[in-house]
Design a protein around this motif. Structure first.
Motif, PDB file in Angstrom:
ATOM      1  N   VAL A 113       7.540  24.326  -3.920  1.00 44.94           N
ATOM      2  CA  VAL A 113       7.333  23.027  -4.571  1.00 44.94           C
ATOM      3  C   VAL A 113       6.830  22.027  -3.533  1.00 44.94           C
ATOM      4  CG1 VAL A 113       8.444  21.184  -5.921  1.00 44.94           C
ATOM      5  CG2 VAL A 113       9.246  23.547  -6.157  1.00 44.94           C
ATOM      6  N   ILE A 114       5.678  21.421  -3.824  1.00 43.38           N
ATOM      7  CA  ILE A 114       5.069  20.531  -2.820  1.00 43.38           C
ATOM      8  C   ILE A 114       4.805  19.158  -3.421  1.00 43.38           C
ATOM      9  CG2 ILE A 114       3.116  20.243  -1.223  1.00 43.38           C
ATOM     10  CD1 ILE A 114       2.741  23.307  -1.358  1.00 43.38           C
ATOM     11  N   VAL A 115       5.252  18.113  -2.726  1.00 47.40           N
ATOM     12  CA  VAL A 115       4.908  16.743  -3.150  1.00 47.40           C
ATOM     13  C   VAL A 115       3.976  16.137  -2.096  1.00 47.40           C
ATOM     14  CG1 VAL A 115       7.042  16.322  -4.462  1.00 47.40           C
ATOM     15  CG2 VAL A 115       6.985  15.753  -2.028  1.00 47.40           C
ATOM     16  N   ASP A 116       3.097  15.249  -2.526  1.00 42.95           N
ATOM     17  CA  ASP A 116       2.184  14.610  -1.565  1.00 42.95           C
ATOM     18  C   ASP A 116       2.988  13.739  -0.600  1.00 42.95           C
ATOM     19  OD1 ASP A 116       0.116  15.683  -3.012  1.00 42.95           O
ATOM     20  OD2 ASP A 116      -0.298  13.843  -4.149  1.00 42.95           O
ATOM     21  N   SER A 117       2.657  13.840   0.676  1.00 42.39           N
ATOM     22  CA  SER A 117       3.360  13.037   1.689  1.00 42.39           C
ATOM     23  C   SER A 117       3.111  11.551   1.489  1.00 42.39           C
ATOM     24  CB  SER A 117       2.863  13.402   3.092  1.00 42.39           C
ATOM     25  OG  SER A 117       3.312  14.684   3.423  1.00 42.39           O
ATOM     26  N   VAL A 118       4.132  10.760   1.810  1.00 44.26           N
ATOM     27  CA  VAL A 118       3.995   9.298   1.801  1.00 44.26           C
ATOM     28  C   VAL A 118       4.570   8.778   3.120  1.00 44.26           C
ATOM     29  CG1 VAL A 118       4.139   9.119  -0.726  1.00 44.26           C
ATOM     30  CG2 VAL A 118       6.242   8.986   0.634  1.00 44.26           C
ATOM     31  N   HIS A 119       4.662   7.464   3.274  1.00 51.03           N
ATOM     32  CA  HIS A 119       5.255   6.896   4.493  1.00 51.03           C
ATOM     33  C   HIS A 119       6.626   7.552   4.743  1.00 51.03           C
ATOM     34  CE1 HIS A 119       7.117   4.051   7.224  1.00 51.03           C
ATOM     35  NE2 HIS A 119       5.931   3.487   7.406  1.00 51.03           N
ATOM     36  N   PRO A 120       6.877   7.992   5.992  1.00 45.68           N
ATOM     37  CA  PRO A 120       8.103   8.763   6.250  1.00 45.68           C
ATOM     38  C   PRO A 120       9.384   8.067   5.758  1.00 45.68           C
ATOM     39  CG  PRO A 120       6.777   8.555   8.259  1.00 45.68           C
ATOM     40  CD  PRO A 120       6.028   7.849   7.186  1.00 45.68           C
ATOM     41  N   LEU A 121       9.449   6.749   5.882  1.00 44.62           N
ATOM     42  CA  LEU A 121      10.682   6.062   5.477  1.00 44.62           C
ATOM     43  C   LEU A 121      10.838   6.001   3.956  1.00 44.62           C
ATOM     44  CD1 LEU A 121      10.700   3.113   8.042  1.00 44.62           C
ATOM     45  CD2 LEU A 121      12.140   5.154   8.070  1.00 44.62           C
ATOM     46  N   ASP A 155       0.836  -1.214   0.000  1.00 41.02           N
ATOM     47  CA  ASP A 155       0.000   0.000   0.000  1.00 41.02           C
ATOM     48  C   ASP A 155       0.863   1.254   0.000  1.00 41.02           C
ATOM     49  OD1 ASP A 155      -2.099  -1.674   0.173  1.00 41.02           O
ATOM     50  OD2 ASP A 155      -2.511  -1.312   2.314  1.00 41.02           O
ATOM     51  N   GLU A 156       1.914   1.203   0.811  1.00 42.39           N
ATOM     52  CA  GLU A 156       2.745   2.405   0.952  1.00 42.39           C
ATOM     53  C   GLU A 156       3.503   2.697  -0.335  1.00 42.39           C
ATOM     54  OE1 GLU A 156       2.144   4.280   3.398  1.00 42.39           O
ATOM     55  OE2 GLU A 156       0.980   2.803   4.512  1.00 42.39           O
ATOM     56  N   LEU A 157       3.974   1.653  -1.018  1.00 47.23           N
ATOM     57  CA  LEU A 157       4.668   1.882  -2.291  1.00 47.23           C
ATOM     58  C   LEU A 157       3.688   2.354  -3.368  1.00 47.23           C
ATOM     59  CD1 LEU A 157       7.271  -1.041  -2.301  1.00 47.23           C
ATOM     60  CD2 LEU A 157       7.793   1.409  -2.248  1.00 47.23           C
ATOM     61  N   THR A 158       2.453   1.871  -3.288  1.00 45.04           N
ATOM     62  CA  THR A 158       1.442   2.339  -4.238  1.00 45.04           C
ATOM     63  C   THR A 158       1.182   3.831  -4.031  1.00 45.04           C
ATOM     64  OG1 THR A 158       0.500   0.144  -4.229  1.00 45.04           O
ATOM     65  CG2 THR A 158      -0.903   1.890  -5.099  1.00 45.04           C
ATOM     66  N   LYS A 159       1.191   4.261  -2.768  1.00 44.52           N
ATOM     67  CA  LYS A 159       1.023   5.699  -2.490  1.00 44.52           C
ATOM     68  C   LYS A 159       2.214   6.493  -3.044  1.00 44.52           C
ATOM     69  CE  LYS A 159      -1.595   4.978   1.720  1.00 44.52           C
ATOM     70  NZ  LYS A 159      -1.364   4.792   3.149  1.00 44.52           N
ATOM     71  N   VAL A 160       3.398   5.894  -2.983  1.00 49.11           N
ATOM     72  CA  VAL A 160       4.590   6.550  -3.547  1.00 49.11           C
ATOM     73  C   VAL A 160       4.383   6.762  -5.050  1.00 49.11           C
ATOM     74  CG1 VAL A 160       7.037   6.173  -4.142  1.00 49.11           C
ATOM     75  CG2 VAL A 160       6.228   5.734  -1.806  1.00 49.11           C
ATOM     76  N   ALA A 161       3.926   5.706  -5.731  1.00 50.22           N
ATOM     77  CA  ALA A 161       3.704   5.800  -7.179  1.00 50.22           C
ATOM     78  C   ALA A 161       2.693   6.914  -7.483  1.00 50.22           C
ATOM     79  CB  ALA A 161       3.212   4.461  -7.724  1.00 50.22           C
ATOM     80  N   LEU A 162       1.628   6.970  -6.678  1.00 51.39           N
ATOM     81  CA  LEU A 162       0.599   7.992  -6.887  1.00 51.39           C
ATOM     82  C   LEU A 162       1.132   9.401  -6.655  1.00 51.39           C
ATOM     83  CD1 LEU A 162      -2.530   6.346  -5.241  1.00 51.39           C
ATOM     84  CD2 LEU A 162      -2.349   7.172  -7.608  1.00 51.39           C
ATOM     85  N   SER A 163       1.925   9.537  -5.599  1.00 50.58           N
ATOM     86  CA  SER A 163       2.476  10.858  -5.271  1.00 50.58           C
ATOM     87  C   SER A 163       3.388  11.349  -6.400  1.00 50.58           C
ATOM     88  CB  SER A 163       3.237  10.773  -3.935  1.00 50.58           C
ATOM     89  OG  SER A 163       4.034  11.905  -3.756  1.00 50.58           O
ATOM     90  N   THR A 202       7.096  18.392   1.618  1.00 51.97           N
ATOM     91  CA  THR A 202       5.958  17.475   1.523  1.00 51.97           C
ATOM     92  C   THR A 202       4.698  18.210   1.985  1.00 51.97           C
ATOM     93  OG1 THR A 202       6.459  16.712   3.745  1.00 51.97           O
ATOM     94  CG2 THR A 202       7.241  15.339   1.920  1.00 51.97           C
ATOM     95  N   SER A 203       3.534  17.697   1.556  1.00 53.99           N
ATOM     96  CA  SER A 203       2.281  18.359   1.919  1.00 53.99           C
ATOM     97  C   SER A 203       2.121  18.447   3.441  1.00 53.99           C
ATOM     98  CB  SER A 203       1.093  17.612   1.296  1.00 53.99           C
ATOM     99  OG  SER A 203       1.204  16.227   1.511  1.00 53.99           O
ATOM    100  N   GLU A 204       2.694  17.464   4.140  1.00 55.20           N
ATOM    101  CA  GLU A 204       2.555  17.425   5.600  1.00 55.20           C
ATOM    102  C   GLU A 204       3.205  18.632   6.275  1.00 55.20           C
ATOM    103  OE1 GLU A 204       4.395  13.952   7.195  1.00 55.20           O
ATOM    104  OE2 GLU A 204       3.487  14.223   9.172  1.00 55.20           O
ATOM    105  N   VAL A 205       4.284  19.124   5.733  1.00 53.25           N
ATOM    106  CA  VAL A 205       4.996  20.224   6.399  1.00 53.25           C
ATOM    107  C   VAL A 205       4.850  21.549   5.644  1.00 53.25           C
ATOM    108  CG1 VAL A 205       6.719  18.633   7.366  1.00 53.25           C
ATOM    109  CG2 VAL A 205       7.222  19.826   5.228  1.00 53.25           C
ATOM    110  N   ALA A 206       4.056  21.544   4.574  1.00 51.39           N
ATOM    111  CA  ALA A 206       3.976  22.735   3.714  1.00 51.39           C
ATOM    112  C   ALA A 206       3.442  23.955   4.468  1.00 51.39           C
ATOM    113  CB  ALA A 206       3.089  22.434   2.511  1.00 51.39           C
ATOM    114  N   GLU A 207       4.023  25.094   4.167  1.00 58.90           N
ATOM    115  CA  GLU A 207       3.576  26.364   4.739  1.00 58.90           C
ATOM    116  C   GLU A 207       3.333  27.337   3.593  1.00 58.90           C
ATOM    117  OE1 GLU A 207       6.384  27.798   7.626  1.00 58.90           O
ATOM    118  OE2 GLU A 207       6.098  26.044   8.919  1.00 58.90           O
TER     119      GLU A 207
END
Ligand code: M6R
Length: 349
Positions: free
Chosen positions: A303-311, A181-189, A293-298
């Motif tokens: 340039v913003i990328v969608d957050s994925v699993h931290p590792l 699932d996490e790698l699939t989220k990477v592909a999507l991001s 990443t979107s998680e820390v964006a201000e």
């Protein structure tokens, strides 16, 4: 063939989501991992992993270190192959070696392999070319499934290397999430970023300078090392990747009016620290860009990328930097796929 893309590098950058998906589908069979249990057992019975590699593959190895240590609790050392071959560190009692190489033909790694074989230690080669010398001569190999990488500047192989090292580390862990699932989220991001963001508009003004810095902390520092290698090898802009907190210990002396500094920020725990390092360089005249990443964006982050699993975050954070390098070389009309003085596989020591 390049198809509709102007260069192989651009095509290979765009192939990354499908490479990540291919890794997931090739390494799992009905939810069960296809990684040979012998590899896992050899690693489990070792007391330390040594990752050896060169260039971009060494940077993937640095991300791998974090994965094995955090997921599997196994200590890891990462060494530059050409150094390890002739200046061996004091080894642990039961080492396990991982050679990371896109081509599987890098001579510096071959020198390491010959050396390690004489000591009779197990070796795993992680490579894109299963018929390569390093795959054939190692105890085990794992394939990257990135498809042929033609551009000298490595992009999709790097993302594949991190992906395969992540799978391996995951198989050695307590598996408290589903890596598929996490790698699939990477592909999507990555896909989302590639379809939406125009990096050239944001960065054009940075690309006319003769030097450039990438700064980051933790995993973003490693991504910065990779980003700097990529930018310098195809755009010939002198670029350094730096640990954000280390800049003030000397290198900040190089910052002058207009010096480009690109910050990579993805970890919420240390985002504040990197942002204050950015303020230090802004105060000295630097022109800055934030890749976050979107998680820390201000507000104001460029340039913003969608957050994925931290590792797995390095797999997505690297993508804007690949495009930045590509466009920098394009703007300068350099030979993007075949930069000067470089070969795709380095078969001399
Ligand atoms: O084939 P390898 O992965 O062993 O190659 C190692 C380096 O020569 C390679 O990653 C090089 O640094 C790339 N040109 C970087 O884009």
């Amino acid at each position: 063939e390049k198809g509709t893309y102007a260069h192989f590098m651009l095509k290979e950058i765009h192939e990354q989501p499908s490479v990540v998906r291919r890794i997931v589908s090739n390494y799992f069979d009905n939810g069960k991992s296809r990684i040979d249990a012998k590899i896992l057992n050899d690693i489990k019975s070792s007391d330390r992993i040594y990752i050896l590699a060169a260039g971009t593959s060494m940077h993937a190895g640095l991300i791998g270190k974090n994965l094995f240590e955090k997921l599997a609790g196994i200590p890891v050392e990462v060494h530059i192959a050409s150094e390890f071959a002739y200046q061996k560190p004091l080894l642990s009692k039961k080492p396990f070696f991982i050679l990371v190489s896109q081509s599987g033909e890098t001579a510096d790694l071959r020198a390491c392999l010959v050396n390690i074989k004489e000591m009779n230690y197990p070796i795993l080669t992680v490579t894109n070319v299963p018929t390569s010398t390093l795959a054939r001569e190692a105890t085990y190999f794992l394939e990257l499934y990135a498809g042929p990488e033609i551009a000298v500047a490595s992009t999709k192989a790097y993302v594949a290397q991190v992906g395969v090292l992540a799978l391996l580390a995951y198989e050695l862990s307590s598996k408290d999430f589903d890596i598929r699932d996490e790698l699939t989220k990477v592909a999507l991001s990555i896909e989302n970023f590639l379809s939406c963001q125009n990096i050239l508009d944001v960065t054009r003004y940075l690309l006319t300078h003769r030097n450039c810095f990438f700064i980051g902390r933790g995993l973003d520092y490693y991504t910065g090392l990779e980003a700097a290698l990529k930018l310098k090898e195809i755009s010939y802009i002198q670029t350094e990747g730096f640990a954000a907190g280390e800049l003030k210990h000397g290198t900040i002396a190089l910052i002058e009016e207009g010096t480009p500094v690109i910050a990579l920020i993805s970890d919420p725990k240390i985002s504040h620290n990197t942002r204050s390092n950015l303020n230090e360089v802004i105060a000295r005249g630097a022109r800055t860009i934030k890749i976050v990443t979107s998680e820390v964006a201000e507000p104001g982050d460029e340039v913003i990328v969608d957050s994925v699993h931290p590792l797995l975050t390095p797999m997505v954070m690297v993508v804007p930097t690949q495009l930045l390098s590509y466009y920098a070389a394009l703007e300068r009309s350099f030979d993007i796929d075949k930069p000067r003085n470089l070969a795709k596989s380095v078969t001399v020591e």
